[in-house]
Design an enzyme around this catalytic site. Structure first.
Site, PDB file in Angstrom:
ATOM      1  N   ASP A  81       0.802  -1.239   0.038  1.00  0.00           N
ATOM      2  CA  ASP A  81      -0.173   0.026   0.149  1.00  0.00           C
ATOM      3  C   ASP A  81       0.686   1.073   0.117  1.00  0.00           C
ATOM      4  O   ASP A  81       2.098   1.260   0.457  1.00  0.00           O
ATOM      5  CB  ASP A  81      -1.037  -0.016   1.111  1.00  0.00           C
ATOM      6  CG  ASP A  81      -1.939   1.040   1.068  1.00  0.00           C
ATOM      7  OD1 ASP A  81      -2.912   1.070   0.476  1.00  0.00           O
ATOM      8  OD2 ASP A  81      -1.764   2.259   1.737  1.00  0.00           O
ATOM      9  N   GLU A  83       0.817   5.573   0.001  1.00  0.00           N
ATOM     10  CA  GLU A  83       0.222   7.041   0.216  1.00  0.00           C
ATOM     11  C   GLU A  83       0.667   8.056  -0.584  1.00  0.00           C
ATOM     12  O   GLU A  83       2.164   7.837  -0.728  1.00  0.00           O
ATOM     13  CB  GLU A  83       0.406   7.588   1.720  1.00  0.00           C
ATOM     14  CG  GLU A  83      -0.340   6.645   2.514  1.00  0.00           C
ATOM     15  CD  GLU A  83      -1.833   6.325   2.533  1.00  0.00           C
ATOM     16  OE1 GLU A  83      -2.388   7.111   1.980  1.00  0.00           O
ATOM     17  OE2 GLU A  83      -2.203   5.113   3.052  1.00  0.00           O
ATOM     18  N   HIS A 216      -5.547   4.603   6.064  1.00  0.00           N
ATOM     19  CA  HIS A 216      -5.144   5.425   5.174  1.00  0.00           C
ATOM     20  C   HIS A 216      -3.541   5.770   5.703  1.00  0.00           C
ATOM     21  O   HIS A 216      -2.891   6.923   5.693  1.00  0.00           O
ATOM     22  CB  HIS A 216      -5.646   6.824   5.105  1.00  0.00           C
ATOM     23  CG  HIS A 216      -7.009   6.600   4.160  1.00  0.00           C
ATOM     24  ND1 HIS A 216      -6.924   6.233   3.166  1.00  0.00           N
ATOM     25  CD2 HIS A 216      -8.261   6.946   4.685  1.00  0.00           C
ATOM     26  CE1 HIS A 216      -8.406   6.263   2.602  1.00  0.00           C
ATOM     27  NE2 HIS A 216      -8.981   6.629   3.719  1.00  0.00           N
ATOM     28  N   ASP A 221      -2.599  -0.241   6.253  1.00  0.00           N
ATOM     29  CA  ASP A 221      -3.591  -0.812   5.169  1.00  0.00           C
ATOM     30  C   ASP A 221      -2.865  -1.979   4.482  1.00  0.00           C
ATOM     31  O   ASP A 221      -3.860  -2.907   3.949  1.00  0.00           O
ATOM     32  CB  ASP A 221      -3.822   0.338   4.396  1.00  0.00           C
ATOM     33  CG  ASP A 221      -4.855   1.268   4.631  1.00  0.00           C
ATOM     34  OD1 ASP A 221      -5.528   1.030   5.821  1.00  0.00           O
ATOM     35  OD2 ASP A 221      -4.988   2.406   4.118  1.00  0.00           O
TER      36      ASP A 221
END
Length: 257
Positions: A81, A83, A216, A221
């Site tokens: 994952d 960001e 998030h 995540d």
């Protein structure tokens, strides 16, 4: 150089080669030429492995895709994952989190911020990450190189894999001049075939499966996504889905009405 167009072209071309490898072994020279044409690079067998292709070269010079006969329990999945500050076309990755999973167990973890001078306010509101938190973080090239070593030739798994895989593929080209050619698996697509739920976003599936984690943030995540992957695999035990190749094909199969 337009990295946005280059990474898309490379992914499309490499996926076409994998489609052939999923069905038949290919002669090494033919495979090498196909990847060189797809990537615009001179390659050898070791480089293909380093870039993420999980293959075996046999004595007759035929190349075999290992996921064709590797059982799901013996496969290594790297659940990822990220960001970012925006979209693939106009943003940058600011955090990568990943876990390596084999036979339902987490083997290893990867987590790192990436330096950025600014973080949009809406991203800070969503993730809690601000520019001050990133001021001493390593730069993209360092983190991406470390992550690529962590990933190896595992199957790249993510929730909406085209986003995470595509973003890392683009930034790998930009900062490392290294394409990404791992096999990939989308847990949204897999969950749609294994879990009854009104919605299939990560938060909805976490609620459905009782997963408690921070929203998030990349590693949190990634772990939630790994739980979903393992849950889906468990629902398929006793079925005809035996190999990691079966699993990928099943995730992409048409839904029954």
């Amino acid at each position: 150089m337009d990295y946005n167009e280059l990474y898309k072209k490379q992914i499309i071309n490499c996926d076409k080669i994998l489609e052939r490898l999923m069905i038949n072994s290919l002669n090494y020279k033919d495979l090498k030429n196909q990847y060189e044409n797809a990537l615009g690079l001179e390659l050898d067998y070791d480089t293909l492995l380093m870039l993420g292709l999980d293959i075996t070269l046999k004595q007759n010079q035929e190349v075999f895709l290992n996921s064709r006969n590797k059982s799901i329990q013996d496969e290594t999945f790297c659940v990822v994952d990220i960001e970012s500050t925006g979209s693939i076309s106009n943003g940058q990755i600011i955090e990568i989190g990943a876990v390596k999973v084999k036979n339902g167990k987490i083997l290893d973890e990867f987590e790192s911020f990436i330096y950025a001078s600014e973080v949009p306010e809406n991203i800070t509101e969503l993730t809690g990450i601000n520019a001050l938190m990133l001021k001493d973080a390593p730069k993209s090239a360092k983190v991406l190189a470390d992550f690529r070593l962590f990933l190896g030739n595992a199957i790249f798994v993510a929730h909406n894999v085209s986003f995470d895989y595509g973003f890392i593929a683009k930034e790998s080209l930009e900062h490392l001049n290294a394409p990404l050619i791992n096999r990939k698996l989308c847990t949204i697509m897999l969950a749609r075939r294994c879990i009854e739920c009104d919605k299939y976003g990560l938060d909805s599936l976490k609620n459905e499966l009782g997963i408690t984690s921070v929203h998030h943030r990349a590693l949190s995540d990634a772990k939630a996504c790994a739980f979903i992957l393992n849950h889906c695999i468990n629902t398929l035990k006793g079925s005809l889905i035996k190999t990691s190749n079966d699993l990928i094909l099943y995730s992409r199969s048409k839904m029954k009405k």
